[in-house]
Design an enzyme around this catalytic site. Structure first.
Site, PDB file in Angstrom:
ATOM      1  N   PRO A   1       5.276   8.228 -11.636  1.00 37.19           N
ATOM      2  CG  PRO A   1       5.790  10.444 -11.061  1.00 37.19           C
ATOM      3  CD  PRO A   1       5.073   9.768 -11.654  1.00 37.19           C
TER       4      PRO A   1
ATOM      5  CG  ASP B   1      -3.032   4.772  -2.753  1.00 37.80           C
ATOM      6  OD1 ASP B   1      -3.459   5.531  -2.125  1.00 37.80           O
ATOM      7  OD2 ASP B   1      -1.942   4.543  -2.878  1.00 37.80           O
TER       8      ASP B   1
HETATM    9  O1  PMV Z   1       2.175   7.164  -0.463  1.00 36.91           O
HETATM   10  P1  PMV Z   1       0.556   7.695  -0.421  1.00 36.91           P
HETATM   11  O2  PMV Z   1       0.011   8.340  -0.977  1.00 36.91           O
HETATM   12  O3  PMV Z   1       0.173   6.477  -1.167  1.00 36.91           O
HETATM   13  O4  PMV Z   1      -0.583   7.102   0.268  1.00 36.91           O
HETATM   14  C1  PMV Z   1      -0.447   6.664   1.449  1.00 36.91           C
HETATM   15  C2  PMV Z   1      -1.784   7.141   2.576  1.00 36.91           C
HETATM   16  C3  PMV Z   1      -1.533   6.803   3.821  1.00 36.91           C
HETATM   17  O5  PMV Z   1      -3.472   7.351   3.988  1.00 36.91           O
HETATM   18  C4  PMV Z   1      -0.785   7.668   4.448  1.00 36.91           C
HETATM   19  C5  PMV Z   1      -1.340   5.315   3.810  1.00 36.91           C
HETATM   20  C6  PMV Z   1      -2.973   4.868   3.795  1.00 36.91           C
HETATM   21  O6  PMV Z   1      -2.785   3.481   3.192  1.00 36.91           O
HETATM   22  O7  PMV Z   1      -4.125   5.308   3.361  1.00 36.91           O
END
Ligand code: PMV
Length: 313
Positions: A101, A152
């Protein structure tokens, strides 16, 4: 010239989101139930240098040359050409599909980038090593969310649980005792860049307070790492609850996410928290394996538009 296919899993952040942008540790795990896939095939009748890109899920059917260089898919393709010093690649088709998603904290952007980078570099006869793949995907992440921590692209490239600190070599995490997570999607699309930008503003205004909150989150990630490595799964639940409370204080939860967290706990979850950028997107609940389907049903009754049961091992 054969076609080349590559795929990459989704991911979920178990502990430490937001604080990780400010140098604290975080823990993320792959979610293999969902994947992005890229297929690069030769286009024998095409002009050398032409790349035809199709991503049906986002109604994209275009030539590379027609896309803005900032388009994340175009940027991933161009990054590979630049990295490999290829100026006129053989004409090809790039087809992207994904079951991850979008804008839901499951890493869809990074997974698409990783799949493209792998498939295209292999098609060009120079498959890139994981470290390079992750590095290029990080550059694309910057287009998605401004100041990404890099978590990520790292967890998705290596497809294994990671203990992550910005700018440090990755550390894999040995999961001594596999455990189950229920992922509940609030259905509210929430671009990570907005939440990250808001937190930055708040951090600038109340630096001391936010540094204290981030320190507390970092300490939770450290304890969680020990619990995961020692197989003390039951210790993770309270740490998730404490992390959620801190994320509320940081200002990234929402009424919907709080409602899903409460619903999971009432249905017997050992702990629950929002996951990722927050505001919308996903929450996660730690579940004894036999209770996971019931927790998923309770989350759906409380408004989750989708649930995924994932095993961390
Ligand atoms: O929203 P996601 O799951 O892509 O995660 C972002 C995680 C944060 O810590 C908010 C931002 C980051 O780049 O680490």
């Amino acid at each position: 010239m054969p076609a080349f296919t590559a795929s990459a899993p989704g991911k979920i952040i178990l502990f430490g989101e937001h604080a990780v942008v400010y140098g604290r540790p975080a823990i993320a795990v792959p979610v293999v139930q969902v994947r992005a896939r890229a297929v690069v095939s030769p286009e024998p009748r095409g002009e050398p240098g032409s790349v035809h890109i199709q991503a049906p899920a986002i109604a994209l059917d275009a030539r590379l040359s027609d896309l803005s260089p900032d388009h994340p898919i175009a940027a991933a393709v161009t990054a590979v050409f630049n990295r490999l010093g290829v100026s006129r690649p053989p004409a090809c088709n790039l087809r992207i599909t994904s079951t991850i998603p979008v804008a839901a904290g499951l890493g869809s952007g990074a997974a698409v980038s990783v799949a493209i980078i792998r498939a295209l570099s292999a098609f060009l006869g120079q498959p890139l090593a994981d470290e390079e793949v992750s590095k290029l995907a990080f550059e694309i992440e910057k287009l998605h969310h401004g100041t990404p921590s890099g978590i990520d692209n790292t967890v998705i490239t290596y497809a294994m649980p990671v203990y992550f600190m910005r700018g440090q070599p990755i550390e894999s995490l040995h999961v001594s005792q596999p455990f189950s997570l229920v992922i509940g999607d609030s259905g509210i699309a929430s671009p990570t860049a907005l939440a990250v930008g808001d937190v930055r503003r708040l951090w600038r205004e109340h630096t001391r307070h936010y540094e204290t909150l981030f320190d507390a989150v970092g300490e939770i990630s450290r304890r969680a790492r020990r619990a995961i490595e020692h197989g003390e799964t039951e210790a993770l639940g309270p740490l998730m609850n404490a992390n959620h409370d801190l994320l509320r204080e940081i200002g990234v939860s929402s009424a919907e996410l709080d409602r899903l967290v409460v619903a999971a706990l009432e249905a017997g979850a050992l702990g629950a928290k929002l996951s990722g950028g927050g505001r919308g997107g996903n929450m996660i609940a730690l579940a004894a394996a036999d209770l996971a389907p019931g927790i998923a049903r309770s989350l759906e009754a409380a408004g989750a538009v989708r649930t995924i049961i994932s095993r961390v091992e």
